[in-house]
Scaffold this motif. Structure first.
Motif, PDB file in Angstrom:
ATOM      1  N   PRO A   6       0.909  -1.013  -0.121  1.00  0.00           N
ATOM      2  CA  PRO A   6       0.199   0.144   0.305  1.00  0.00           C
ATOM      3  C   PRO A   6       0.886   1.075  -0.057  1.00  0.00           C
ATOM      4  O   PRO A   6       2.054   0.914   0.360  1.00  0.00           O
ATOM      5  CB  PRO A   6      -1.005   0.115   1.260  1.00  0.00           C
ATOM      6  N   SER A   7       0.201   2.229  -0.491  1.00  0.00           N
ATOM      7  CA  SER A   7       1.226   3.640  -0.464  1.00  0.00           C
ATOM      8  C   SER A   7       0.635   4.296   0.890  1.00  0.00           C
ATOM      9  O   SER A   7      -0.342   3.627   1.728  1.00  0.00           O
ATOM     10  CB  SER A   7       0.319   4.204  -1.783  1.00  0.00           C
ATOM     11  N   ARG A   8       1.361   5.446   1.296  1.00  0.00           N
ATOM     12  CA  ARG A   8       1.332   5.258   2.620  1.00  0.00           C
ATOM     13  C   ARG A   8       0.191   6.352   2.957  1.00  0.00           C
ATOM     14  O   ARG A   8      -0.616   6.839   4.099  1.00  0.00           O
ATOM     15  CB  ARG A   8       2.696   6.923   2.757  1.00  0.00           C
ATOM     16  N   THR A   9      -0.343   6.882   1.725  1.00  0.00           N
ATOM     17  CA  THR A   9      -1.968   7.520   2.110  1.00  0.00           C
ATOM     18  C   THR A   9      -2.791   6.520   2.261  1.00  0.00           C
ATOM     19  O   THR A   9      -4.192   7.036   2.538  1.00  0.00           O
ATOM     20  CB  THR A   9      -2.261   8.384   0.881  1.00  0.00           C
ATOM     21  N   SER A  45       2.688   1.833   9.238  1.00  0.00           N
ATOM     22  CA  SER A  45       4.053   2.862   7.690  1.00  0.00           C
ATOM     23  C   SER A  45       5.760   1.748   8.351  1.00  0.00           C
ATOM     24  O   SER A  45       6.005   1.505   7.352  1.00  0.00           O
ATOM     25  CB  SER A  45       4.156   3.842   8.779  1.00  0.00           C
ATOM     26  N   ALA A  46       6.062   0.612   9.692  1.00  0.00           N
ATOM     27  CA  ALA A  46       6.526   0.265   9.761  1.00  0.00           C
ATOM     28  C   ALA A  46       6.813  -1.067   7.905  1.00  0.00           C
ATOM     29  O   ALA A  46       8.248  -1.501   8.065  1.00  0.00           O
ATOM     30  CB  ALA A  46       7.283  -0.211  10.777  1.00  0.00           C
ATOM     31  N   TYR A  47       5.804  -1.570   8.368  1.00  0.00           N
ATOM     32  CA  TYR A  47       5.603  -2.786   7.875  1.00  0.00           C
ATOM     33  C   TYR A  47       5.560  -2.372   5.992  1.00  0.00           C
ATOM     34  O   TYR A  47       5.984  -3.151   5.675  1.00  0.00           O
ATOM     35  CB  TYR A  47       4.650  -3.671   8.063  1.00  0.00           C
ATOM     36  N   ARG A  49       7.369   0.347   4.542  1.00  0.00           N
ATOM     37  CA  ARG A  49       8.229   0.564   4.290  1.00  0.00           C
ATOM     38  C   ARG A  49       9.331  -0.579   3.610  1.00  0.00           C
ATOM     39  O   ARG A  49      10.149  -0.737   3.402  1.00  0.00           O
ATOM     40  CB  ARG A  49       9.194   1.644   4.887  1.00  0.00           C
ATOM     41  N   ALA A  50       8.590  -1.916   4.502  1.00  0.00           N
ATOM     42  CA  ALA A  50       9.688  -2.565   4.619  1.00  0.00           C
ATOM     43  C   ALA A  50       9.573  -3.562   4.064  1.00  0.00           C
ATOM     44  O   ALA A  50      10.085  -4.972   3.514  1.00  0.00           O
ATOM     45  CB  ALA A  50      10.027  -3.968   6.109  1.00  0.00           C
ATOM     46  N   GLY A  51       8.350  -2.934   3.168  1.00  0.00           N
ATOM     47  CA  GLY A  51       7.688  -3.875   1.724  1.00  0.00           C
ATOM     48  C   GLY A  51       7.171  -5.308   2.650  1.00  0.00           C
ATOM     49  O   GLY A  51       6.939  -6.355   1.699  1.00  0.00           O
ATOM     50  N   ARG A  52       6.681  -5.557   3.766  1.00  0.00           N
ATOM     51  CA  ARG A  52       5.973  -6.500   3.899  1.00  0.00           C
ATOM     52  C   ARG A  52       4.654  -6.000   4.051  1.00  0.00           C
ATOM     53  O   ARG A  52       3.916  -7.222   5.732  1.00  0.00           O
ATOM     54  CB  ARG A  52       6.752  -6.860   5.658  1.00  0.00           C
ATOM     55  N   ALA A  53       3.777  -5.461   3.987  1.00  0.00           N
ATOM     56  CA  ALA A  53       2.029  -4.860   4.346  1.00  0.00           C
ATOM     57  C   ALA A  53       1.948  -5.257   2.666  1.00  0.00           C
ATOM     58  O   ALA A  53       2.364  -4.923   2.014  1.00  0.00           O
ATOM     59  CB  ALA A  53       1.793  -3.246   4.713  1.00  0.00           C
TER      60      ALA A  53
END
Length: 182
Positions: A6-9, A45-47, A49-53
């Motif tokens: 997902p995007s941050r937004t 956001s941490a997930y 940024r790590a590509g784990r979401a």
């Protein structure tokens, strides 16, 4: 269906999905689970940024419901590496999109995106859309001696949160795609 990070937004929409999905627990006498706060924006956001979401979206041109405007996530999954496995921390689908194999698609995608490793998760043993559902997806319940140190730590943490008021299990699925396992 489109699955991507997902995007941050879009992260606030994941919290909305979690709240809506949690409401089903209320009918099982598990109001504490229904009332539990979803992961915070900082955690999501941490997930992310790590590509784990991972989030699932309707393909362009397909109709959505009033609960989910076009382009909004229908469901999401969070994962992290635990003892050489891809551990599914959370998977939730908005109830207005239930029974469309969105959860399965997210889980299968996590298997493809993670290292070529088994999938693990912890879940409620007697909730129909938890352990029985994951069993249908090829997961098996682990016995106590099979729990890895990381899974033991997760279970201990869950107990401190009060989740053991209802029976819980750890589950594992070996890679299902040919060539994923050496």
């Amino acid at each position: 269906m489109i699955i991507r990070v997902p995007s941050r937004t879009e992260l606030p929409a994941l919290r909305t999905i979690e709240r809506a999905a949690g409401e089903a627990f209320r009918a099982l006498g598990m109001a504490a689970i229904a009332d539990d706060e979803p992961p915070s924006l900082a955690q999501l956001s941490a997930y992310q940024r790590a590509g784990r979401a991972l989030t699932a979206y309707e393909e362009p041109g397909r109709a959505t419901t009033a609960d989910t405007p076009p382009g909004q996530p229908l469901g999401y999954l969070l994962w992290e590496p635990v003892d050489g496995c891809t551990h599914i921390e959370q998977v939730s689908v908005h109830p207005s999109h239930a029974h469309r194999r969105i959860g399965r698609a997210l889980i299968d995608h996590a298997e493809q995106d993670g290292s070529p490793a088994p999938l693990t998760l912890t879940t409620f043993a007697e909730v129909p859309w938890n352990a029985p559902y994951y069993t249908r997806l090829g997961f098996r319940t682990l016995t106590d001696p099979e729990l890895t140190p990381g899974l033991r730590a997760i279970r201990t943490h869950e107990a401190t949160l009060g989740l053991d008021r209802w029976p819980r299990v750890a589950m594992r699925r070996e890679p299902t795609r040919p060539g994923l396992w050496p």
